[in-house]
Design a protein around this motif. Structure first.
Motif, PDB file in Angstrom:
ATOM      1  N   GLU A  92      31.093  48.830  38.124  1.00  0.00           N
ATOM      2  CA  GLU A  92      30.274  47.684  37.691  1.00  0.00           C
ATOM      3  C   GLU A  92      31.120  46.444  37.383  1.00  0.00           C
ATOM      4  O   GLU A  92      30.599  45.349  37.299  1.00  0.00           O
ATOM      5  N   THR A  93      32.416  46.640  37.160  1.00  0.00           N
ATOM      6  CA  THR A  93      33.272  45.483  36.860  1.00  0.00           C
ATOM      7  C   THR A  93      34.380  45.366  37.903  1.00  0.00           C
ATOM      8  O   THR A  93      34.759  46.352  38.549  1.00  0.00           O
ATOM      9  N   VAL A  94      34.890  44.140  38.033  1.00  0.00           N
ATOM     10  CA  VAL A  94      35.949  43.837  39.006  1.00  0.00           C
ATOM     11  C   VAL A  94      37.051  43.083  38.273  1.00  0.00           C
ATOM     12  O   VAL A  94      36.756  42.186  37.470  1.00  0.00           O
ATOM     13  N   GLU A  95      38.290  43.433  38.575  1.00  0.00           N
ATOM     14  CA  GLU A  95      39.413  42.657  38.028  1.00  0.00           C
ATOM     15  C   GLU A  95      40.093  41.939  39.191  1.00  0.00           C
ATOM     16  O   GLU A  95      40.386  42.556  40.224  1.00  0.00           O
ATOM     17  N   ILE A  96      40.296  40.655  39.017  1.00  0.00           N
ATOM     18  CA  ILE A  96      40.961  39.869  40.067  1.00  0.00           C
ATOM     19  C   ILE A  96      42.192  39.210  39.451  1.00  0.00           C
ATOM     20  O   ILE A  96      42.112  38.575  38.389  1.00  0.00           O
ATOM     21  N   GLU A  97      43.323  39.386  40.131  1.00  0.00           N
ATOM     22  CA  GLU A  97      44.585  38.836  39.609  1.00  0.00           C
ATOM     23  C   GLU A  97      45.351  38.181  40.750  1.00  0.00           C
ATOM     24  O   GLU A  97      45.469  38.738  41.839  1.00  0.00           O
ATOM     25  N   VAL A  98      45.838  36.969  40.490  1.00  0.00           N
ATOM     26  CA  VAL A  98      46.603  36.236  41.512  1.00  0.00           C
ATOM     27  C   VAL A  98      48.081  36.262  41.133  1.00  0.00           C
ATOM     28  O   VAL A  98      48.455  35.958  39.996  1.00  0.00           O
ATOM     29  N   HIS A  99      48.935  36.655  42.093  1.00  0.00           N
ATOM     30  CA  HIS A  99      50.389  36.746  41.856  1.00  0.00           C
ATOM     31  C   HIS A  99      51.085  35.578  42.574  1.00  0.00           C
ATOM     32  O   HIS A  99      50.428  34.649  43.046  1.00  0.00           O
ATOM     33  N   ASN A 100      52.402  35.694  42.697  1.00  0.00           N
ATOM     34  CA  ASN A 100      53.161  34.657  43.409  1.00  0.00           C
ATOM     35  C   ASN A 100      52.717  34.584  44.867  1.00  0.00           C
ATOM     36  O   ASN A 100      52.225  35.555  45.438  1.00  0.00           O
ATOM     37  N   ASN A 101      52.952  33.433  45.482  1.00  0.00           N
ATOM     38  CA  ASN A 101      52.606  33.216  46.901  1.00  0.00           C
ATOM     39  C   ASN A 101      51.130  33.486  47.188  1.00  0.00           C
ATOM     40  O   ASN A 101      50.770  33.889  48.299  1.00  0.00           O
ATOM     41  N   PHE A 102      50.296  33.294  46.184  1.00  0.00           N
ATOM     42  CA  PHE A 102      48.833  33.402  46.336  1.00  0.00           C
ATOM     43  C   PHE A 102      48.357  34.803  46.725  1.00  0.00           C
ATOM     44  O   PHE A 102      47.238  34.979  47.188  1.00  0.00           O
ATOM     45  N   GLN A 103      49.217  35.810  46.542  1.00  0.00           N
ATOM     46  CA  GLN A 103      48.782  37.196  46.769  1.00  0.00           C
ATOM     47  C   GLN A 103      47.762  37.552  45.692  1.00  0.00           C
ATOM     48  O   GLN A 103      47.992  37.317  44.513  1.00  0.00           O
ATOM     49  N   THR A 104      46.636  38.113  46.098  1.00  0.00           N
ATOM     50  CA  THR A 104      45.548  38.374  45.152  1.00  0.00           C
ATOM     51  C   THR A 104      45.180  39.854  45.166  1.00  0.00           C
ATOM     52  O   THR A 104      44.963  40.429  46.236  1.00  0.00           O
ATOM     53  N   THR A 105      45.127  40.447  43.974  1.00  0.00           N
ATOM     54  CA  THR A 105      44.733  41.857  43.852  1.00  0.00           C
ATOM     55  C   THR A 105      43.311  41.935  43.312  1.00  0.00           C
ATOM     56  O   THR A 105      42.973  41.273  42.328  1.00  0.00           O
ATOM     57  N   ILE A 106      42.495  42.757  43.980  1.00  0.00           N
ATOM     58  CA  ILE A 106      41.115  42.976  43.546  1.00  0.00           C
ATOM     59  C   ILE A 106      40.985  44.468  43.210  1.00  0.00           C
ATOM     60  O   ILE A 106      41.184  45.313  44.072  1.00  0.00           O
ATOM     61  N   ARG A 107      40.675  44.761  41.934  1.00  0.00           N
ATOM     62  CA  ARG A 107      40.590  46.169  41.510  1.00  0.00           C
ATOM     63  C   ARG A 107      39.201  46.487  40.967  1.00  0.00           C
ATOM     64  O   ARG A 107      38.582  45.661  40.292  1.00  0.00           O
ATOM     65  N   SER A 108      38.740  47.688  41.278  1.00  0.00           N
ATOM     66  CA  SER A 108      37.494  48.179  40.693  1.00  0.00           C
ATOM     67  C   SER A 108      37.577  49.703  40.714  1.00  0.00           C
ATOM     68  O   SER A 108      37.689  50.310  41.784  1.00  0.00           O
ATOM     69  N   GLY A 109      37.577  50.309  39.531  1.00  0.00           N
ATOM     70  CA  GLY A 109      37.757  51.761  39.466  1.00  0.00           C
ATOM     71  C   GLY A 109      39.090  52.128  40.096  1.00  0.00           C
ATOM     72  O   GLY A 109      40.133  51.558  39.790  1.00  0.00           O
ATOM     73  N   LYS A 110      39.058  53.073  41.066  1.00  0.00           N
ATOM     74  CA  LYS A 110      40.296  53.503  41.702  1.00  0.00           C
ATOM     75  C   LYS A 110      40.560  52.750  43.013  1.00  0.00           C
ATOM     76  O   LYS A 110      41.512  53.067  43.740  1.00  0.00           O
ATOM     77  N   ALA A 111      39.690  51.777  43.332  1.00  0.00           N
ATOM     78  CA  ALA A 111      39.881  50.998  44.575  1.00  0.00           C
ATOM     79  C   ALA A 111      40.715  49.763  44.271  1.00  0.00           C
ATOM     80  O   ALA A 111      40.503  49.086  43.264  1.00  0.00           O
ATOM     81  N   GLU A 112      41.673  49.485  45.147  1.00  0.00           N
ATOM     82  CA  GLU A 112      42.496  48.288  44.963  1.00  0.00           C
ATOM     83  C   GLU A 112      42.741  47.629  46.316  1.00  0.00           C
ATOM     84  O   GLU A 112      43.168  48.268  47.267  1.00  0.00           O
ATOM     85  N   PHE A 113      42.421  46.347  46.389  1.00  0.00           N
ATOM     86  CA  PHE A 113      42.637  45.553  47.617  1.00  0.00           C
ATOM     87  C   PHE A 113      43.655  44.466  47.319  1.00  0.00           C
ATOM     88  O   PHE A 113      43.678  43.903  46.222  1.00  0.00           O
TER      89      PHE A 113
END
Length: 378
Positions: A92-113
């Motif tokens: 039900e929730t999503v975590e979005i985090e932006v790192h160096n060089n605009f790399q972006t991590t999208i996490r929800s439960g055990k899924a990570e993009f």
């Protein structure tokens, strides 16, 4: 940038701004959605340079936390991939985090993009609009105005001005007009306006169609702000910008006949179904033409004849036929579109002869009018 957000609210906002994003653009960054997180919440922006849509998700609403912003910032993510990912995340929730060089991590439960982002600084700025010329209109009325006129805009780019709907404001009344030079749809409505002078603008039909899809069917007030080359529609947590069409819109008032030779009052639904049936055999023929004849005893004959396929004849009992006897041919599609737009059980059709435009109105509502040019069949 780092934030945690309710997934369903994010999906809703992504869907709203996606309506402005196109893959066919010469500006690569516009294939993305811009996300901006700050202490107030998350703002999503989509644009194709004709339409720009901004959707805002506040940190909390009705005392429920929707977004938790851990670190402010902005990023542009590929709209298609980001949209698909968000819809298919497990929790039900999503975590979005932006790192160096605009790399972006999208996490929800055990899924990570991990997605490659683009620099938000490169994203075009939305137009700054001075909010002087404001019109206020309920969302459901605005949706009706669009639905009852936009279908009559031209789909041909030979006269670009006709691909839009003309909005005229005068004395607290808004008039919407659309024509493709073969038919015309008009609807008037009272509104709250801060405009001192009569104002008219032409908004692309495509923009209004997209706006209509986003607006809720409620009486929440939408503010419409007009400038020289842009119009802005402001709803709760939503901004919708559209460019205006340039050029002179034709004077359509001269097209509407003031007198008539034959008047028909008929039940709209029955008439619509009869034309629909007649058009079944007319579709293959040129222009989907259906013929209407008035007969004695208040009867209308609806027919079509395509020699290589066959013919259809149907009689519809009118409530009233007054004036000259009439035989007229017209595009079934145009009349069906017009009848679907009119909200009324009984309609009045004023004919001014077999080769002159005819006008369809709802008997109980004089704010709407549909005008159609007949077709020559000989």
């Amino acid at each position: 940038m780092k934030f945690i957000i309710q997934r369903d609210r994010l999906i809703q906002s992504v869907n709203e701004v996606m309506k402005a994003v196109t893959s066919r653009t010469t500006i690569p960054i516009l294939t993305g959605i811009k996300l901006t997180a700050d202490s107030e919440g998350l703002t999503l922006t989509g644009s194709d340079s004709d339409i720009s849509i901004q959707s805002f998700i506040p940190v909390e609403e009705d005392e429920h936390e929707i977004v938790e912003v851990k670190e402010s910032g902005a990023i542009v993510l590929n709209a298609r991939f980001f949209g698909e990912i968000i819809k298919k995340l497990p929790m039900e929730t999503v975590e979005i985090e932006v790192h160096n060089n605009f790399q972006t991590t999208i996490r929800s439960g055990k899924a990570e993009f991990n997605l490659n982002g683009l620099d938000a600084e490169e994203y075009p700025h939305l137009p700054l609009i001075e909010e002087e010329n404001i019109i206020k209109i309920p969302a459901d009325l605005l949706k009706s105005l669009i639905r009852q006129t936009v279908f009559a805009v031209s789909t041909s780019e030979t006269r670009p001005i006709l691909t839009g709907v003309k909005l005229e404001v005068q004395n607290e009344e808004l008039t919407c007009i659309a024509t493709d030079s073969h038919r015309l749809a008009m609807r008037k409505a009272p509104i709250e306006s801060k405009l001192t002078d009569p104002t008219s603008v032409v908004i692309p039909g495509k923009s209004l169609n997209e706006l209509s899809k986003i607006l809720d069917d409620n009486n929440e007030i939408i503010e419409m702000v007009i400038t020289e080359n842009q119009v802005l529609f402001k709803a709760k947590n939503l901004l919708f910008f559209s460019r205006l069409l340039e050029g002179n819109y034709p004077d359509t008032s001269r097209l509407i006949p003031s007198e008539s030779k034959t008047d028909v009052i008929v039940h709209a639904k029955e008439f619509l179904k009869a034309i629909d049936r007649a058009s079944l055999l007319a579709r293959e023929g040129r222009n989907n033409v259906v013929k209407l004849s008035t007969l004695p005893g208040g009867v209308i004959e609806v027919s079509s004849n395509t020699p290589e396929i066959g013919k259809v004849v149907e009689e519809v009992q009118a409530e009233l036929i007054e004036g000259d006897e009439l035989k007229i041919s017209f595009s079934a599609k145009f009349v069906m579109d017009a009848l679907k737009a009119l909200e009324g059980t009984d309609i009045k059709i004023n004919f001014t002869g077999a080769m002159r435009p005819f006008v369809i109105r709802s008997i109980h509502d004089d704010t709407m009018l549909q005008l159609i040019l007949p077709v020559r069949t000989y």
